[in-house]
Scaffold this motif. Structure first.
Motif, PDB file in Angstrom:
ATOM      1  N   ASN A   8       1.249  -1.157   0.057  1.00  0.00           N
ATOM      2  CA  ASN A   8      -0.592   0.040  -0.207  1.00  0.00           C
ATOM      3  C   ASN A   8       1.237   1.573   0.227  1.00  0.00           C
ATOM      4  O   ASN A   8       0.420   1.897   0.380  1.00  0.00           O
ATOM      5  N   VAL A   9       2.023   1.222  -0.509  1.00  0.00           N
ATOM      6  CA  VAL A   9       2.828   2.033  -0.428  1.00  0.00           C
ATOM      7  C   VAL A   9       2.859   2.713  -1.840  1.00  0.00           C
ATOM      8  O   VAL A   9       2.234   2.323  -2.879  1.00  0.00           O
ATOM      9  N   GLU A  10       2.160   4.475  -1.678  1.00  0.00           N
ATOM     10  CA  GLU A  10       1.926   5.716  -2.895  1.00  0.00           C
ATOM     11  C   GLU A  10       2.919   6.448  -3.176  1.00  0.00           C
ATOM     12  O   GLU A  10       2.799   7.329  -4.460  1.00  0.00           O
ATOM     13  N   ASP A  11       3.400   6.843  -2.010  1.00  0.00           N
ATOM     14  CA  ASP A  11       4.638   8.408  -2.128  1.00  0.00           C
ATOM     15  C   ASP A  11       5.534   7.534  -2.410  1.00  0.00           C
ATOM     16  O   ASP A  11       5.889   6.621  -2.044  1.00  0.00           O
ATOM     17  N   PRO A  12       6.067   8.657  -3.547  1.00  0.00           N
ATOM     18  CA  PRO A  12       7.385   7.687  -4.482  1.00  0.00           C
ATOM     19  C   PRO A  12       8.829   8.006  -3.769  1.00  0.00           C
ATOM     20  O   PRO A  12       9.277   7.564  -3.057  1.00  0.00           O
ATOM     21  N   ALA A  15       8.733   4.974  -1.162  1.00  0.00           N
ATOM     22  CA  ALA A  15       9.194   3.980  -1.813  1.00  0.00           C
ATOM     23  C   ALA A  15      10.712   3.898  -1.998  1.00  0.00           C
ATOM     24  O   ALA A  15      11.869   3.390  -1.379  1.00  0.00           O
ATOM     25  N   PHE A  33       9.749  -0.689  -7.071  1.00  0.00           N
ATOM     26  CA  PHE A  33       8.356  -0.122  -6.950  1.00  0.00           C
ATOM     27  C   PHE A  33       7.792  -0.380  -8.047  1.00  0.00           C
ATOM     28  O   PHE A  33       8.198   0.851  -8.966  1.00  0.00           O
ATOM     29  N   ASP A  34       6.745  -0.222  -8.548  1.00  0.00           N
ATOM     30  CA  ASP A  34       5.946  -0.016  -9.565  1.00  0.00           C
ATOM     31  C   ASP A  34       5.022   0.666  -8.680  1.00  0.00           C
ATOM     32  O   ASP A  34       4.015   0.027  -8.790  1.00  0.00           O
ATOM     33  N   LEU A  35       5.217   2.196  -9.027  1.00  0.00           N
ATOM     34  CA  LEU A  35       3.990   2.332  -8.104  1.00  0.00           C
ATOM     35  C   LEU A  35       2.519   2.409  -9.169  1.00  0.00           C
ATOM     36  O   LEU A  35       1.050   2.944  -8.655  1.00  0.00           O
ATOM     37  N   GLU A  36       2.268   2.942 -10.075  1.00  0.00           N
ATOM     38  CA  GLU A  36       1.716   2.895 -11.755  1.00  0.00           C
ATOM     39  C   GLU A  36       0.878   1.204 -11.489  1.00  0.00           C
ATOM     40  O   GLU A  36      -0.417   1.964 -11.873  1.00  0.00           O
ATOM     41  N   LYS A  40       0.598  -1.475  -6.503  1.00  0.00           N
ATOM     42  CA  LYS A  40       1.459  -0.874  -5.876  1.00  0.00           C
ATOM     43  C   LYS A  40       2.476  -1.799  -5.814  1.00  0.00           C
ATOM     44  O   LYS A  40       3.384  -2.461  -5.006  1.00  0.00           O
ATOM     45  N   TYR A  63       3.436  -0.892   7.003  1.00  0.00           N
ATOM     46  CA  TYR A  63       2.809  -0.651   5.558  1.00  0.00           C
ATOM     47  C   TYR A  63       2.574  -2.193   5.426  1.00  0.00           C
ATOM     48  O   TYR A  63       2.633  -2.654   6.449  1.00  0.00           O
TER      49      TYR A  63
END
Length: 69
Positions: A8-12, A15, A33-36, A40, A63
């Protein structure tokens, strides 16, 4: 060995911080990470990757993380 996790990591910036932290714990590894992606995705490639350790490290930082099959 390659392990892939849903997080559930969203902030670059967060990350990037977690990538550095994980690379210290899991030596000789590639971490990203691939936050796109909707999950996530956290991907770790290395000779010895313990999914339980990864889940625990992210949990320690607040997280959620679970292995993807």
């Amino acid at each position: 060995m390659v392990e892939v996790f849903k997080t559930n990591v969203e902030d670059p910036a967060q990350a990037a911080k977690l990538v550095g932290l994980l690379q210290k714990h899991i030596t000789n590894s590639s971490v990203n990470f691939d936050l796109e992606d909707c999950d996530k995705v956290l991907r770790i490639e290395g000779p010895e990757v313990s999914p339980q350790s990864v889940v625990g490290i992210l949990k320690d930082y607040g997280y959620k993380c679970q292995p993807l099959e």
